[in-house]
Motif scaffolding. Structure first.
Motif, PDB file in Angstrom:
ATOM      1  N   ALA A 136       0.829  -1.209   0.000  1.00 43.14           N
ATOM      2  CA  ALA A 136       0.000   0.000   0.000  1.00 43.14           C
ATOM      3  C   ALA A 136       0.858   1.252   0.000  1.00 43.14           C
ATOM      4  N   VAL A 137       1.993   1.194   0.710  1.00 44.59           N
ATOM      5  CA  VAL A 137       2.907   2.322   0.725  1.00 44.59           C
ATOM      6  C   VAL A 137       3.458   2.574  -0.676  1.00 44.59           C
ATOM      7  N   ALA A 138       3.840   1.479  -1.356  1.00 51.32           N
ATOM      8  CA  ALA A 138       4.355   1.605  -2.710  1.00 51.32           C
ATOM      9  C   ALA A 138       3.299   2.209  -3.637  1.00 51.32           C
ATOM     10  N   GLY A 139       2.050   1.753  -3.475  1.00 50.22           N
ATOM     11  CA  GLY A 139       0.968   2.303  -4.287  1.00 50.22           C
ATOM     12  C   GLY A 139       0.728   3.769  -3.981  1.00 50.22           C
ATOM     13  N   SER A 140       0.851   4.141  -2.711  1.00 51.80           N
ATOM     14  CA  SER A 140       0.661   5.537  -2.322  1.00 51.80           C
ATOM     15  C   SER A 140       1.763   6.419  -2.890  1.00 51.80           C
ATOM     16  N   ARG A 141       2.968   5.890  -2.944  1.00 52.29           N
ATOM     17  CA  ARG A 141       4.064   6.668  -3.522  1.00 52.29           C
ATOM     18  C   ARG A 141       3.853   6.868  -5.015  1.00 52.29           C
ATOM     19  N   TRP A 142       3.346   5.855  -5.681  1.00 47.68           N
ATOM     20  CA  TRP A 142       3.041   6.001  -7.106  1.00 47.68           C
ATOM     21  C   TRP A 142       1.933   7.037  -7.299  1.00 47.68           C
ATOM     22  N   ALA A 143       0.951   7.017  -6.401  1.00 45.68           N
ATOM     23  CA  ALA A 143      -0.115   8.022  -6.463  1.00 45.68           C
ATOM     24  C   ALA A 143       0.454   9.417  -6.208  1.00 45.68           C
ATOM     25  N   ALA A 144       1.433   9.521  -5.291  1.00 42.74           N
ATOM     26  CA  ALA A 144       2.067  10.811  -5.016  1.00 42.74           C
ATOM     27  C   ALA A 144       2.812  11.313  -6.239  1.00 42.74           C
ATOM     28  N   PHE A 145       3.491  10.402  -6.944  1.00 47.70           N
ATOM     29  CA  PHE A 145       4.188  10.780  -8.175  1.00 47.70           C
ATOM     30  C   PHE A 145       3.197  11.299  -9.211  1.00 47.70           C
ATOM     31  N   ARG A 146       2.080  10.599  -9.373  1.00 48.41           N
ATOM     32  CA  ARG A 146       1.069  11.031 -10.340  1.00 48.41           C
ATOM     33  C   ARG A 146       0.493  12.389  -9.954  1.00 48.41           C
ATOM     34  N   ALA A 147       0.292  12.603  -8.654  1.00 49.87           N
ATOM     35  CA  ALA A 147      -0.228  13.897  -8.199  1.00 49.87           C
ATOM     36  C   ALA A 147       0.749  15.016  -8.527  1.00 49.87           C
ATOM     37  N   GLY A 148       2.051  14.747  -8.349  1.00 48.70           N
ATOM     38  CA  GLY A 148       3.056  15.749  -8.677  1.00 48.70           C
ATOM     39  C   GLY A 148       3.050  16.092 -10.156  1.00 48.70           C
TER      40      GLY A 148
END
Length: 208
Positions: free
Chosen positions: A106-118
């Motif tokens: 889930a952390v890895a998925g959240s980081r990918w979501a953070a990248f997309r948000a950026g």
């Protein structure tokens, strides 16, 4: 060229460290997900900057000023995305979920979501394109190749942003344990939600 590059670096540094939407995103993500999350968001932002810089070098960002429709479409899409980010933050604050350990996937998925948000917050903001198109020519030496100089200045700006966001994410991560207390986290989400909505309103009101 060296003098021009140094002058641009100084001007860009002043602009980059002024708190804004991108810094807020990195700060909020670093507090929620730790430094790894903040770095992921920062990578998304600098990726967007690289795209804008290359578009400027190719002359594509001139379309934003030449075509009112293109600018308005991007502006409205960016504002809608910020409204979604703001509403999501406010909803999470209202849900008042207790703090808990998040599984690594889930952390890895959240980081990918953070990248997309950026990436999303940067590329959907026409002001980012206008920034490169308006600032870089002011420091370009007479007779210098436009494409190569624009790429060079973009690289300088991206390097400065990377260092700045690394410092922001590190400082936020150090405070993360205290800021992750349920009450403080709710206040953070509320403040971030309101800030995102404010940025959206400002973008919608823009008539550049």
């Amino acid at each position: 060229m060296l003098t021009a590059a140094l002058a641009f670096a100084g001007a860009a540094l002043i602009i980059n460290v002024v708190p804004g939407l991108d810094t807020l995103l990195v700060l909020r993500t670093s507090i929620k997900l730790g430094r790894g999350g903040g770095v992921a968001a920062a990578l998304g932002i600098v990726t967007g900057c690289c795209v804008w810089g290359l578009a400027t070098a190719a002359g594509l960002t001139a379309l934003l000023t030449a075509s009112r429709l293109a600018y308005d479409v991007l502006r409205v899409c960016g504002a809608a995305y910020l409204v979604w980010l703001g509403a999501t933050a406010l909803w999470k604050a209202r849900r008042d979920e207790p703090a808990e350990e998040v599984p690594e996937p889930a952390v890895a998925g959240s980081r990918w979501a953070a990248f997309r948000a950026g990436v999303g917050t940067n590329l959907l903001n026409p002001k980012a394109g206008i920034f490169y198109m308006s600032l870089i020519p002011q420091f370009m030496p007479h007779g210098a190749p436009a494409f190569g100089t624009t790429v060079l200045f973009t690289g300088i700006d991206v390097a400065e942003l990377a260092v700045w966001y690394w410092a922001v994410s590190g400082a936020a991560a150090k405070l993360a344990e205290r800021l992750r207390r349920p009450r403080v986290r709710r206040r953070l989400e509320q403040a971030a939600g309101v800030a995102f909505l404010g940025f959206a309103a400002n973008l919608l009101a823009d008539r550049a």
